[in-house]
Scaffold this active site. Structure first.
Site, PDB file in Angstrom:
ATOM      1  N   GLY A  69      58.432  19.276 -89.838  1.00  0.00           N
ATOM      2  CA  GLY A  69      58.614  19.937 -91.930  1.00  0.00           C
ATOM      3  C   GLY A  69      57.853  19.227 -92.925  1.00  0.00           C
ATOM      4  CD  GLN A 112      54.483  10.751 -93.959  1.00  0.00           C
ATOM      5  OE1 GLN A 112      54.248  11.088 -94.833  1.00  0.00           O
ATOM      6  NE2 GLN A 112      53.929   9.996 -93.638  1.00  0.00           N
ATOM      7  N   GLY A 154      64.947  10.587 -96.080  1.00  0.00           N
ATOM      8  CA  GLY A 154      63.989  11.239 -95.036  1.00  0.00           C
ATOM      9  C   GLY A 154      65.601  10.662 -94.080  1.00  0.00           C
ATOM     10  CD  GLU A 162      63.491   6.997 -87.344  1.00  0.00           C
ATOM     11  OE1 GLU A 162      62.890   5.956 -86.186  1.00  0.00           O
ATOM     12  OE2 GLU A 162      63.107   6.706 -88.741  1.00  0.00           O
TER      13      GLU A 162
END
Lengths: 332, 161, 409, 282
Positions: free
Chosen positions: A49, A90, A284, A287
């Site tokens: 995304g 990101q 983020g 993970e």
């Protein structure tokens, strides 16, 4: 024959390459001839995304509509390096770079507006809905389109770079500040273990993920679903079966991935606690959403059958042989 | 080479094709319908799913010559331009798309479910897409999308503005 | 601050293209008169090789067979340049690329590959990372199989373990797995309108691919262009070079459009894996349930090439104690070469494996102390103001307790 | 490679006779994988999936007759009575919806796989398999089928499968163990077909297994031990013990032995308990 158990696991994850390795993202914001804004950034959409997150961060910072942003992220010919789409970096790193570039861009817009509107200062100028206004008088405004038509040569654009703060650790002691920010997760599962077939069914699962600030809650839910899936699959299904350096299970008919009938709906809890160094507080999570799943399942299996599976994967045959081993040890 | 007649997405074709080609090769290499994805070439992942004479099939497990005189629907046949059908709409709205590689096959599996039953239970949906692997979503949002599409179909849900 | 767009579940901006089948992945590009490429790979894990392409080269329809002779700088790798574009005289794993055949059709490529003669002089492979670490082991690269050793020291872990009320000592093993993203690797190489080498590929990091191609082909990076199409899942498996350099080399040499698509089986051979790890843990606790010490030795099998091994084993080492306050820590993590499939990045990057160990340890301690799994965790978790095992102060967003309570209450 | 879409059985048999390396294709769900892996030396593919006479499913008097080229999903659309639930279960667990839409019952038998999901139920139903070659037409009992076709079915095709309906005091069950709930290859499967007399004793019994031998097979030893006995927990135990002895012998030295020894208990018990449930309802 069917035993139930509950298992809990929590985890944390440091974002980025870490350890002082240069963790840099770059972004360019450019005003188009038609008054729309282009974002150029080399961050990859792998399905997580990223593109949507980039656009949401840009739209928020520029205070314009999503539809007025055109994102370019595919071609190295026109995008600056934004690092790899990995290490859950990101949203944080590239998100920060986009935000910084947009903030600079706003200053550029204000400077240009000051010129066009013949003001003596950029004080009191605000940017909203693809216009630059004077706060005190809504009539004193100039649209992005008008600014674009005023650009004579070259591009009207801003560029920014963001570098995550990490420090190389001491070589002998490992002391230092290797990553930033950290992201936290918790997962609880309930399983049913069939003590004759070794098959583990997950019957209930709850997952809480710290996100800092949710940029797009539905996409975060999608990440939690997918992360849980991958953790479940890692723990119970996937097995390359490497023998003498050769991957024996080298196709989907042998390398088992769970099907839609092997997964369940998951209770997902998004925990917001904005991180001040992050774009709008967002961390983020790509993970982190995988990490606590396997140990939660393993703890649940133990709770159900009193057997520790110390070696992954916990495939049915492994569970049966572990049960047998415990049984024969008990008899000794 | 052999000649065959086939109707794909409501267009008739007469094609000359190598005997050894599969239906997926015909659709991708000859007709350039690249929404048909190849993921495993052994009928496990369902990314190459198409609807052949009303039935959901893996186009990697059918020889091209077998489909002479048949009717095929691929993902390209569900929409016209940006005018997408109700299942595609539901997939977008429910957030059922991530990397997108399984998506065309999933949407066709959804169509096969809903063509039979506009009111499927979540279990029936899970069963109906159990020949389509997805590595990103864990399936939950896909199930939700198909439920939503069912709602559009049977009138219990209306399109979001 | 009121937010307008952040926090909204807007539709993904790439979803319209994906639901209509219009989203292009590299295998979806077709160009008239394009050529196809296919890779010849090693079938042994460790062997000296000798290669003869003459017969294959003469096959009608074969345009060119590329080998190590054609690569100016035959080395790549994200951290250590230990991988070869094409193996020269030694292969170190099953699946190592040896040659790249470019021909008019895929079928001719396959026939040509059959006709390339590779003489393998088989060597005894090193498959066990513990064996590989030994002084007298056969070395896969250079003079040690230990690629990386991370040390974490805080307090006196050995003494603290001795003085602990209870110590759980266990070994955990996690296995190597594949990313198994649904879209197998594929790519198109060509020269663009400016004469630059363009490669359409699905990658996690286009700018890195550009750098590697430029280095391998000894060209300025300005001459290389990566077009990152849609990516059909990655999860860490698209960080390393697979077919990028092969396609760039072929496009530059032949000035033609070359397409290459991996089968699922080749995809398994081509990209990295999750590191298998052996984790020896001793975790100490006092009577009240507070952690006293963690001693951990973590051995990660990175297979034939390092890829991200240093960073993965570092991340494993840093996260080895879990999200807990641990006063005494001694962690050693190692990345070790073997002749197994090479390991690299995969979702969680080393932090996924260690959680399997530290969270089972916590449950074992809880049971010993007759505490609930929640209780023991609540006593030890990181909070705002906590200091991690590496001595890092967490002074910002640390909502772990909130996460924990949310799933258990 | 030559390919041909055949219109009749006769035509098919002629081709098979004249082209020694020819092979039948219908659903193709196994064969195409074989071809891709170059495991099959074939120069002529004959497609029988459009031959009308092979695509019929019907009930004639007390017999179900299923054409060999009928896909599983079409069979599943046919109404079977409650006591044939095992047959429906077995077919429902084959592959995936896509595989069931293409794969045929004839193909499932013809490739003689020990994991073929339809085989144990057909064995337990004492089904008959119609086979035609250029030289003869023959109806082979499922119990003789694998010996009859040996390593494969050369120069002939399966034309139909038929089995008799079972009386109300009979029940067919099927249980399969796979590592996934869909797209699962059978690790172990059992089908039982039990008829009880008015004293709730086992009057007739068929037990068949999959994936514990070279082919799916009848388990006569279990049958003989429990015939005429009441269907109760003791008999379940006896069946399980007997099956365990059989498996120990048959899979001696195999790495899968210990696992299957454990799993058989669940699989066989499930079949028998499901049968008991049925009889209790009746």
């Amino acid at each position: 024959m069917i035993k139930r158990g509950k298992g809990l696991a929590i985890s944390y994850y440091g974002t980025g390459y870490g350890n002082g390795y240069p963790d840099v993202s770059n972004a360019i914001v450019r005003l188009n001839k038609d008054g729309k804004v282009s974002i150029f950034v080399g961050g990859t959409e792998v399905g997580q995304g990223a593109k949507t997150v980039f656009v949401q961060i840009a739209a928020e910072t520029l205070n314009i509509n999503i539809e007025d942003i055109i994102l370019y992220s595919e071609d190295t010919i026109n995008t600056p390096d934004a690092g790899t789409a990995a290490a859950s970096r990101q949203t944080y790193n590239t998100g920060n770079a986009i935000k910084l570039a947009c903030e600079k861009f706003i200053e550029e817009l204000k400077a240009k507006a000051k010129e066009i509107l013949n003001l003596d200062s950029t004080e009191g100028l605000i940017v909203s809905d693809s216009n630059v206004y004077l706060n005190s008088s809504k009539n004193d405004k100039v649209s992005f389109l008008e600014i674009a038509s005023n650009v004579k040569n070259g591009f009207f654009e801003s560029q920014a770079s963001f570098t995550a703060h990490t420090v190389e650790m001491d070589v002998e002691t490992g002391q230092g500040e290797p990553y930033w920010p950290y992201t936290f997760s918790a997962c609880e599962v309930e399983v049913e273990v069939n003590t004759l077939t070794g098959i583990v069914n997950i019957i209930h699962a709850r997952f809480a993920q710290d996100v800092g600030k949710a940029v797009n809650p539905r996409m975060i839910e999608g990440q939690i679903d997918g992360g849980f899936y991958m953790g479940q699959s890692y723990c119970l299904f996937e097995d390359l079966n490497i023998v003498d350096g050769k991957i024996m299970n080298n196709k989907y008919s042998k390398y088992l991935l769970p099907t839609s009938m092997d997964t369940i709906d998951i209770d997902k809890i998004i925990i917001e606690d904005p991180e001040s160094t992050a774009p709008f507080g967002a961390k983020g999570i790509g993970e982190p959403v995988t990490i606590p799943v396997a140990p939660a399942i393993l703890n649940a299996i133990y709770d159900a059958i009193n057997v520790r599976i110390n070696e992954l994967p916990a495939t049915p045959d492994k569970i049966i042989s572990a049960l047998k081993k415990v049984k024969s040890e008990d008899q000794l | 080479m052999i000649n065959l007649k086939i109707n794909v997405n409501n267009t008739d074709y007469e094609i000359e094709i190598d005997e050894e080609k599969r239906l997926i090769d015909l659709l991708r290499d000859e007709l350039r319908l690249t929404g048909v994805k190849e993921g495993c070439s052994e009928g496990e992942c369902g990314a190459c799913s198409v609807i052949l004479d009303g039935k959901l099939v893996n186009s990697c497990l059918i020889m091209a010559f077998q489909v002479n005189d048949s009717k095929v629907v691929t993902i390209e046949g569900l929409s016209e331009g940006d005018n997408i059908n109700y299942i595609q709409k539901a997939f977008i709205e429910a957030g059922a798309v991530q990397c997108g590689y399984c998506t065309p096959g999933m949407i066709l599996a959804a169509k096969a479910i809903l063509d039979k039953n506009p009111n499927p239970s979540r279990e029936e949906i899970r069963m109906g897409i159990s020949g389509n692997l997805c590595r990103c979503t864990g399936y939950e949002k896909i199930v939700e999308a198909i439920e939503l599409a069912g709602g559009y179909l049977n009138g219990t849900k209306t399109y979001r503005e | 601050m009121e937010l307008k767009h952040i926090g909204n579940s807007i539709d993904r901006i790439d979803s319209l293209a994906k639901v209509t089948g219009k989203a292009m992945y590299p295998q979806d590009y077709y160009v008239d008169n394009m050529l196809y490429g296919k890779t010849l790979r090693s079938i042994y894990p460790f062997a000296k090789i000798n290669i003869d392409t003459r017969e294959a080269q003469n096959l009608p329809g074969v345009i060119r067979i590329f080998t190590h002779n054609d690569v100016p700088n035959n080395a790549h790798g994200v951290l250590h340049k230990d991988q070869l574009v094409f193996c020269k005289d030694i292969v170190r794993r099953i699946g190592d690329p040896i040659a790249f055949v470019v021909a008019e059709t895929e079928k001719i490529c396959e026939e040509a590959i059959e006709k390339i003669k590779v003489q393998y002089e088989i060597m005894k492979p090193v498959l066990d990372p513990i064996e590989a670490m030994k002084e007298d082991s056969i070395k896969i690269h250079g003079d040690s199989n230990i690629v990386y050793h991370f040390k974490l020291r805080k307090g006196d872990a050995l003494r603290a373990l001795e003085e602990s009320y209870f110590v759980a000592t266990n070994t955990y093993k996690t296995h190597s797995i594949d990313h198994a993203f649904l879209q197998p690797e594929a790519g198109i190489g060509y020269l663009d309108e400016n004469g630059n080498i363009a490669v359409i590929v699905a990658t996690q990091y286009p700018h890195y691919d550009r750098e590697e191609i430029a280095y391998c082909l000894n060209l300025p990076i300005e001459n290389i262009r990566i077009i990152n199409s849609n990516v059909g899942g990655a999860f860490g498996g698209r960080e390393d070079i697979t077919l990028q350099v092969h396609l760039a080399l072929a496009a530059k040499t032949l000035n033609r459009v070359i397409k290459c698509v991996y089968s699922r089986e080749e995809s398994f051979l081509a990209h990295s894996k999750r590191h298998a790890m052996i984790m020896n843990y001793s975790t100490g606790v006092d009577k009240e349930g507070y952690l006293t010490a963690v001693k951990a030795e973590i051995i990660g099998d990175t297979g034939a090439y390092a890829s991200w091994a240093d960073n993965v084993l570092r991340k494993a080492g840093v996260h080895a104690t879990g999200p807990y306050i641990v006063p005494n820590v001694m962690v050693d993590s190692y990345a070790v070469y073997t002749n197994n499939p090479y390991a690299g990045a995969m979702r969680g990057f080393g932090a996924t494996q260690v959680a399997v160990a530290y969270e089972q340890q916590m449950d074992i301690l809880a049971r010993e102390l007759k505490m609930s799994p929640v209780e023991i965790r609540l006593k030890n978790i990181l909070k705002v103001g906590s200091i991690t095992s590496t001595g890092q102060l967490l002074n910002n967003s640390v909502p772990l307790e909130n996460c924990l309570r949310s799933v258990t209450e | 490679m030559k390919v041909y879409k055949s219109n009749s059985v006769e035509e098919t048999l002629e081709i098979l006779k004249s082209a020694p390396k020819s092979k039948i294709i219908s659903g193709g769900t196994d064969l195409i994988i074989e071809l891709r892996n170059h495991n099959s030396d074939v120069d002529y593919l004959v497609d029988i999936s459009s031959i009308e006479e092979l695509k019929k499913i019907e009930k004639v008097n007390d017999e179900y007759i299923i054409g060999s080229a009928v896909p599983f999903s079409d069979i599943l659309n046919f109404k079977f009575p409650d006591n044939l639930k095992g047959f429906v279960n077995a077919l429902n667990q084959i592959g995936s919806p896509q595989i069931r839409n293409r794969g045929t019952i004839g193909g499932n038998l013809a490739n003689a796989s020990t994991s073929a999901d339809s085989a144990p139920v057909l064995l337990a139903l004492d089904a008959k398999v119609g086979i035609s070659t250029g030289d003869f037409e023959k109806e082979v009992s499922m119990t003789d089928f694998y010996d009859f076709i040996g390593e494969g079915l050369y120069h002939g095709i399966i034309t139909y499968i038929k089995f008799k309906e079972i009386p109300l005091n009979s029940y067919l069950s099927f249980e399969k163990l796979g590592y996934r709930k869909s797209l699962a290859i059978s690790k172990l499967s059992i089908s039982t077909n039990i008829t009880l007399n008015e004293n709730f004793e086992i009057e007739k019994i068929f037990v068949a297994s999959g994936a514990i031998g070279k082919y799916p097979m009848r388990e006569y030893e279990v049958e003989s031990k429990i015939i005429s006995q009441p269907l109760n927990e003791n008999i379940i135990q006896l069946s399980i013990e007997t099956m365990k002895e059989i498996i120990s012998e048959r899979l001696k030295g195999r790495s899968s032995l210990n696992y299957k020894l454990s799993a058989i208990e669940y699989v066989l018990r499930s079949c028998l308990e499901e049968s008991i449930q049925y009889f209790k309802r009746c």
